[in-house]
Design a protein around this motif. Structure first.
Motif, PDB file in Angstrom:
ATOM      1  N   GLU A 246       4.836 -17.972 -20.971  1.00 17.48           N
ATOM      2  CA  GLU A 246       3.982 -17.320 -19.967  1.00 17.48           C
ATOM      3  C   GLU A 246       3.806 -18.165 -18.712  1.00 17.48           C
ATOM      4  OE1 GLU A 246       0.846 -14.338 -22.173  1.00 17.48           O
ATOM      5  OE2 GLU A 246       0.441 -16.494 -22.269  1.00 17.48           O
ATOM      6  N   SER A 247       3.817 -19.481 -18.851  1.00 20.29           N
ATOM      7  CA  SER A 247       3.563 -20.343 -17.694  1.00 20.29           C
ATOM      8  C   SER A 247       4.751 -20.430 -16.741  1.00 20.29           C
ATOM      9  CB  SER A 247       3.189 -21.755 -18.157  1.00 20.29           C
ATOM     10  OG  SER A 247       4.255 -22.348 -18.866  1.00 20.29           O
ATOM     11  N   VAL A 248       5.933 -20.023 -17.197  1.00 18.85           N
ATOM     12  CA  VAL A 248       7.127 -20.157 -16.350  1.00 18.85           C
ATOM     13  C   VAL A 248       7.869 -18.845 -16.115  1.00 18.85           C
ATOM     14  CG1 VAL A 248       7.506 -22.591 -16.870  1.00 18.85           C
ATOM     15  CG2 VAL A 248       8.517 -20.856 -18.365  1.00 18.85           C
ATOM     16  N   LEU A 249       7.555 -17.799 -16.890  1.00 17.05           N
ATOM     17  CA  LEU A 249       8.225 -16.511 -16.716  1.00 17.05           C
ATOM     18  C   LEU A 249       7.194 -15.393 -16.601  1.00 17.05           C
ATOM     19  CD1 LEU A 249      11.136 -16.629 -19.370  1.00 17.05           C
ATOM     20  CD2 LEU A 249      11.238 -17.251 -16.944  1.00 17.05           C
ATOM     21  N   THR A 250       7.502 -14.404 -15.778  1.00 15.22           N
ATOM     22  CA  THR A 250       6.646 -13.229 -15.659  1.00 15.22           C
ATOM     23  C   THR A 250       6.816 -12.356 -16.905  1.00 15.22           C
ATOM     24  OG1 THR A 250       8.352 -11.852 -14.645  1.00 15.22           O
ATOM     25  CG2 THR A 250       7.025 -13.244 -13.157  1.00 15.22           C
ATOM     26  N   PRO A 251       5.901 -11.397 -17.145  1.00 15.01           N
ATOM     27  CA  PRO A 251       6.084 -10.489 -18.288  1.00 15.01           C
ATOM     28  C   PRO A 251       7.429  -9.770 -18.253  1.00 15.01           C
ATOM     29  CG  PRO A 251       3.856 -10.295 -17.429  1.00 15.01           C
ATOM     30  CD  PRO A 251       4.602 -11.178 -16.467  1.00 15.01           C
ATOM     31  N   GLU A 252       7.870  -9.355 -17.053  1.00 15.63           N
ATOM     32  CA  GLU A 252       9.156  -8.670 -16.929  1.00 15.63           C
ATOM     33  C   GLU A 252      10.306  -9.607 -17.285  1.00 15.63           C
ATOM     34  OE1 GLU A 252       6.791  -8.741 -14.580  1.00 15.63           O
ATOM     35  OE2 GLU A 252       6.038  -6.693 -14.796  1.00 15.63           O
TER      36      GLU A 252
ATOM     37  N   ARG B  67      10.125 -12.254 -19.300  1.00 15.04           N
ATOM     38  CA  ARG B  67      10.090 -12.513 -20.736  1.00 15.04           C
ATOM     39  C   ARG B  67      10.723 -11.363 -21.512  1.00 15.04           C
ATOM     40  NH1 ARG B  67       4.702 -13.705 -19.779  1.00 15.04           N
ATOM     41  NH2 ARG B  67       4.016 -12.150 -21.297  1.00 15.04           N
ATOM     42  N   LEU B  68      10.441 -10.136 -21.095  1.00 14.17           N
ATOM     43  CA  LEU B  68      11.039  -8.972 -21.747  1.00 14.17           C
ATOM     44  C   LEU B  68      12.552  -8.977 -21.536  1.00 14.17           C
ATOM     45  CD1 LEU B  68      10.969  -6.233 -23.176  1.00 14.17           C
ATOM     46  CD2 LEU B  68      10.414  -5.171 -20.976  1.00 14.17           C
ATOM     47  N   GLY B  69      12.986  -9.241 -20.321  1.00 17.03           N
ATOM     48  CA  GLY B  69      14.421  -9.263 -20.033  1.00 17.03           C
ATOM     49  C   GLY B  69      15.146 -10.320 -20.849  1.00 17.03           C
TER      50      GLY B  69
ATOM     51  N   TYR C 270      24.524 -25.553 -22.304  1.00 11.02           N
ATOM     52  CA  TYR C 270      25.700 -24.960 -22.942  1.00 11.02           C
ATOM     53  C   TYR C 270      26.403 -23.972 -22.006  1.00 11.02           C
ATOM     54  CZ  TYR C 270      23.746 -26.800 -27.297  1.00 11.02           C
ATOM     55  OH  TYR C 270      23.248 -27.629 -28.275  1.00 11.02           O
ATOM     56  N   ASP C 271      27.650 -23.666 -22.338  1.00 19.87           N
ATOM     57  CA  ASP C 271      28.398 -22.643 -21.622  1.00 19.87           C
ATOM     58  C   ASP C 271      27.912 -21.277 -22.114  1.00 19.87           C
ATOM     59  OD1 ASP C 271      30.167 -20.924 -20.436  1.00 19.87           O
ATOM     60  OD2 ASP C 271      31.957 -21.701 -21.444  1.00 19.87           O
ATOM     61  N   LEU C 272      27.244 -20.549 -21.248  1.00 19.22           N
ATOM     62  CA  LEU C 272      26.666 -19.255 -21.619  1.00 19.22           C
ATOM     63  C   LEU C 272      27.437 -18.083 -21.028  1.00 19.22           C
ATOM     64  CD1 LEU C 272      22.883 -20.125 -21.034  1.00 19.22           C
ATOM     65  CD2 LEU C 272      24.151 -20.209 -23.196  1.00 19.22           C
ATOM     66  N   SER C 273      28.626 -18.358 -20.497  1.00 18.92           N
ATOM     67  CA  SER C 273      29.368 -17.332 -19.755  1.00 18.92           C
ATOM     68  C   SER C 273      29.738 -16.121 -20.612  1.00 18.92           C
ATOM     69  CB  SER C 273      30.633 -17.938 -19.147  1.00 18.92           C
ATOM     70  OG  SER C 273      31.464 -18.502 -20.160  1.00 18.92           O
ATOM     71  N   ALA C 274      29.867 -16.309 -21.922  1.00 21.43           N
ATOM     72  CA  ALA C 274      30.262 -15.197 -22.793  1.00 21.43           C
ATOM     73  C   ALA C 274      29.065 -14.505 -23.429  1.00 21.43           C
ATOM     74  CB  ALA C 274      31.210 -15.699 -23.880  1.00 21.43           C
ATOM     75  N   THR C 275      27.860 -14.847 -22.993  1.00 20.23           N
ATOM     76  CA  THR C 275      26.658 -14.288 -23.620  1.00 20.23           C
ATOM     77  C   THR C 275      25.899 -13.362 -22.679  1.00 20.23           C
ATOM     78  OG1 THR C 275      25.152 -16.067 -22.915  1.00 20.23           O
ATOM     79  CG2 THR C 275      26.421 -16.436 -24.930  1.00 20.23           C
ATOM     80  N   ALA C 276      25.215 -12.390 -23.264  1.00 18.84           N
ATOM     81  CA  ALA C 276      24.344 -11.512 -22.487  1.00 18.84           C
ATOM     82  C   ALA C 276      23.182 -12.306 -21.907  1.00 18.84           C
ATOM     83  CB  ALA C 276      23.818 -10.377 -23.371  1.00 18.84           C
ATOM     84  N   THR C 277      22.725 -13.305 -22.650  1.00 20.76           N
ATOM     85  CA  THR C 277      21.620 -14.141 -22.175  1.00 20.76           C
ATOM     86  C   THR C 277      22.023 -14.912 -20.924  1.00 20.76           C
ATOM     87  OG1 THR C 277      20.800 -14.368 -24.435  1.00 20.76           O
ATOM     88  CG2 THR C 277      20.019 -15.976 -22.819  1.00 20.76           C
ATOM     89  N   GLY C 278      23.223 -15.480 -20.932  1.00 20.27           N
ATOM     90  CA  GLY C 278      23.700 -16.212 -19.764  1.00 20.27           C
ATOM     91  C   GLY C 278      23.836 -15.320 -18.548  1.00 20.27           C
ATOM     92  N   ARG C 279      24.359 -14.121 -18.765  1.00 23.20           N
ATOM     93  CA  ARG C 279      24.513 -13.187 -17.638  1.00 23.20           C
ATOM     94  C   ARG C 279      23.154 -12.776 -17.089  1.00 23.20           C
ATOM     95  NH1 ARG C 279      28.651 -11.565 -21.116  1.00 23.20           N
ATOM     96  NH2 ARG C 279      27.423  -9.908 -22.070  1.00 23.20           N
TER      97      ARG C 279
ATOM     98  N   GLU D 262      21.752 -13.366 -13.334  1.00 24.01           N
ATOM     99  CA  GLU D 262      21.334 -12.232 -12.494  1.00 24.01           C
ATOM    100  C   GLU D 262      19.890 -12.377 -12.030  1.00 24.01           C
ATOM    101  OE1 GLU D 262      22.082  -8.896 -14.992  1.00 24.01           O
ATOM    102  OE2 GLU D 262      24.276  -9.110 -14.881  1.00 24.01           O
ATOM    103  N   ALA D 263      19.045 -12.951 -12.889  1.00 24.01           N
ATOM    104  CA  ALA D 263      17.628 -13.128 -12.551  1.00 24.01           C
ATOM    105  C   ALA D 263      17.390 -14.373 -11.701  1.00 24.01           C
ATOM    106  CB  ALA D 263      16.801 -13.204 -13.834  1.00 24.01           C
ATOM    107  N   GLY D 264      18.423 -15.175 -11.509  1.00 20.97           N
ATOM    108  CA  GLY D 264      18.283 -16.404 -10.731  1.00 20.97           C
ATOM    109  C   GLY D 264      17.590 -17.520 -11.484  1.00 20.97           C
ATOM    110  N   LEU D 265      17.396 -17.333 -12.776  1.00 26.00           N
ATOM    111  CA  LEU D 265      16.658 -18.324 -13.549  1.00 26.00           C
ATOM    112  C   LEU D 265      17.517 -19.507 -13.971  1.00 26.00           C
ATOM    113  CD1 LEU D 265      14.484 -15.943 -15.734  1.00 26.00           C
ATOM    114  CD2 LEU D 265      13.738 -17.326 -13.801  1.00 26.00           C
TER     115      LEU D 265
END
Length: 231
Positions: free
Chosen positions: A19-25, A27-29, A196-205, A209-212
């Protein structure tokens, strides 16, 4: 029968420790992206004879239906431990001999990681356990039989589950696997994940996209510089 259990909470309430570093949106994403990665891995598992999903979260039920997994519908969610124990009883009644519980925030997870745990010969009573990255939590837990002992997920769960297994005179199999250990609960986990290399993961993408990814990598650099200046 050997089976997988996926407990899914309402993702709109997930990742409270961020909660201290991510908005509710955000965190859901993030939770949705990690669920996508976990589902991708589970789809290609070969050694699970059945997959159960315990939830009252409609999107998770839809995922289960799409993949032919059995839904164990909850009226309400009290805690993960309660959900897993209720599901374990239901799975045992359905003929499951060994049940592997996995969390849904394992973006690096591969099907082979799951199959390796399910391949372990576990004469009853037995437990296979994979700790969290810091060694205090429980990321994967396989019990033979499924109701070998009560669940204690949360802070200090690794030690609690070890103690329960010993009280049950169960054979204990401890496994270390960085992909299974890399869950995301707090900011330090996010920093660790980005190594880690996250290029093949939905989380990395999603992080990109979120700029995080840029945001947290720059924080890593700032922390490293500050630590260097104090030497």
């Amino acid at each position: 029968m050997r089976a997988l259990l996926l407990p899914v909470k309402d993702l709109r309430n997930a990742k409270k420790r961020l909660e201290s570093v991510l908005t509710p949106e955000e965190r859901l994403g993030l939770a949705q992206a990690m669920l996508t990665d976990t589902v991708r891995a589970v789809r290609d598992v070969r050694r699970a004879e059945k997959v159960f999903v315990i939830t009252n979260y409609r999107p998770a039920m839809e995922i289960a239906e799409e993949n032919g997994w059995e839904i164990l519908q909850e009226e309400r969610q009290i805690s993960e431990s309660d959900s897993v124990d209720v599901a374990s009883r239901m799975c045992e009644q359905r003929g499951v001999r060994s049940l592997l519980r996995l969390p849904l925030d394992l973006p690096l997870l591969q099907p082979s990681d799951i199959d390796e745990l399910l391949a372990i010969e576990c004469p009853s009573p037995a437990m296979v356990i994979v700790p969290s990255r810091d060694g205090t939590g429980t990321n994967a837990l396989l019990r033979t039989p499924p109701r070998l002992f009560a669940s204690h997920f949360g802070e200090g769960s690794f030690a609690k589950h070890l103690a329960e297994a010993k009280r049950a005179s169960a054979q204990i199999f401890l496994r270390r696997n960085f992909r299974l250990e890399m869950d995301v609960d707090d900011e330090s986990d996010l920093h660790a994940l980005l190594q880690y290399d996250l290029s093949a993961t939905a989380t990395g993408r999603w992080l990109e996209e979120a700029g995080l990814d840029v945001k947290f990598r720059s924080r890593n650099r700032e922390t490293s510089v500050a630590a260097g200046n104090h030497l």
